[in-house]
Scaffold this active site. Structure first.
Site, PDB file in Angstrom:
ATOM      1  N   LYS A   1      -7.102   7.807  -7.291  1.00  0.00           N
ATOM      2  CA  LYS A   1      -8.049   8.794  -7.834  1.00  0.00           C
ATOM      3  C   LYS A   1      -7.892  10.185  -7.235  1.00  0.00           C
ATOM      4  O   LYS A   1      -8.823  11.005  -7.276  1.00  0.00           O
ATOM      5  CB  LYS A   1      -9.526   8.337  -7.712  1.00  0.00           C
TER       6      LYS A   1
ATOM      7  N   HIS B   1       0.783   3.874  -3.935  1.00  0.00           N
ATOM      8  CA  HIS B   1      -0.472   4.070  -3.204  1.00  0.00           C
ATOM      9  C   HIS B   1      -0.346   3.548  -1.770  1.00  0.00           C
ATOM     10  O   HIS B   1      -1.355   3.454  -1.061  1.00  0.00           O
ATOM     11  CB  HIS B   1      -1.624   3.334  -3.903  1.00  0.00           C
TER      12      HIS B   1
ATOM     13  N   SER C   1     -14.877   9.940  -8.427  1.00  0.00           N
ATOM     14  CA  SER C   1     -13.966   9.476  -9.474  1.00  0.00           C
ATOM     15  C   SER C   1     -13.826   7.951  -9.407  1.00  0.00           C
ATOM     16  O   SER C   1     -13.858   7.266 -10.435  1.00  0.00           O
ATOM     17  CB  SER C   1     -12.606  10.162  -9.299  1.00  0.00           C
TER      18      SER C   1
END
Ligand code: A3P
Length: 290
Positions: free
Chosen positions: A48, A104, A134
């Protein structure tokens, strides 16, 4: 869709929660064994923080403004996540250089080939209050993520790193402390919001691309939120509703800096600030939001 619990939806990988459905063991193994090339480009983010945005910007810089890749290939195949189930299917070993990937992973989770090869990294950071905001909306609409509960409940999980890919604080600290700084460009979501054209130029320069002002302009124009939101290859509208219910919250939701102000109560702001101050007390890196 009935939402399930952490134990049902997540697996634990290197001490962190990852959505089990997206990261089966063979995919994680594939990622561990992956061989990098020096000219690979890696977009690294805590979820995000602007991953999808960079999956649009970087291919356009590489293609020198040719829109074909972003209008014909979904973002997850155009810039695949190395740890995701689809990576195995994409024949990445055969892809022409420069290959563009996303991950990630925290810094210490990168494999041996990464540390040996030192491919180019774009590390994108975003104000953690906006990452939280988010995420809060995203966890509410994605069926493979645990229901966020109330903002208070989700905040405790976020601050404690009990969400997918663990702690935002650990993620950011791991990457800003990387030794291979000459192969990393640190970039803020907020700077892309403030000056997208300038950011495109900065990224292009780092990647050794010299773009004409017209091409830079064209790329920035295509990647501005309201335009990119129309691109069905990037707005996740190809994902079935049972996985992402965009009637609840769109993937390309607001695309602004500071939306946390619309969610946080004063008490939540203070709670967040206190934990931030404690976890970041030894950090000297200058963040755009400080
Ligand atoms: P919001 O939910 O605050 O709108 P990621 O791609 O890492 O999952 O991050 C998603 C966030 O980046 C969402 O934030 C999304 O709207 C935002 N985003 C994606 N493309 C963007 C763009 N072109 N401009 C601004 N924000 C964008």
């Amino acid at each position: 869709v009935q939402k399930m619990t952490e134990a049902e939806l997540y697996s634990v990988y290197k001490g962190l929660y990852v959505p089990a459905h997206l990261h089966p063991p063979d995919s994680l193994k594939y990622c561990e064994d992956f061989t990098f090339r020096p000219d690979d480009i890696l977009i690294v983010t805590f979820p995000k923080s602007g991953t999808t945005w960079m999956q649009e910007v970087v291919p356009l810089i590489v293609s020198e403004g040719d829109l074909t890749p972003v209008l014909t290939v979904p973002n997850w195949d155009r810039v695949p996540w190395l740890e995701e189930h689809r990576a195995i299917l994409l024949n990445l070993e055969q892809r022409a250089s420069p290959r563009i990937f996303a991950t990630h992973f925290h810094h210490h989770m990168m494999n041996e080939s990464y540390f040996k090869t030192k491919p180019r990294v774009l590390y994108v950071m975003r104000n953690p209050k906006d990452v939280f905001t988010s995420s809060y909306h995203y966890y509410g609409m994605a069926s493979y993520l645990v229901n966020p509960g109330t903002p208070d409940e989700f905040m405790e999980k976020f601050l404690d790193g009990k969400i997918m890919f663990g702690s935002w604080f650990d993620h950011v600290k791991s990457w800003i402390n990387a030794e291979e700084k000459e192969s990393i460009l640190y970039i803020f979501y907020e700077e892309m919001i403030a000056d997208l054209k300038g950011s495109v130029e900065k990224i292009a320069k780092f990647l050794g691309k010299s773009l004409s002002p017209d091409v830079t302009e064209k790329i920035a124009d295509h990647c501005v939120f309201k335009n990119m939101k129309q691109n069905k290859m990037s707005n996740f509208s190809l994902v079935p509703e049972e996985y992402m219910d965009q009637k609840k919250s769109e993937f390309l939701r607001k695309g602004i800096a500071g939306d946390w102000k619309n969610l946080f109560t004063e008490a939540q702001e203070q709670r967040f600030n206190a934990v931030y101050k404690d976890k970041m007390k030894d950090v000297t890196f200058k963040f755009m939001w400080d």
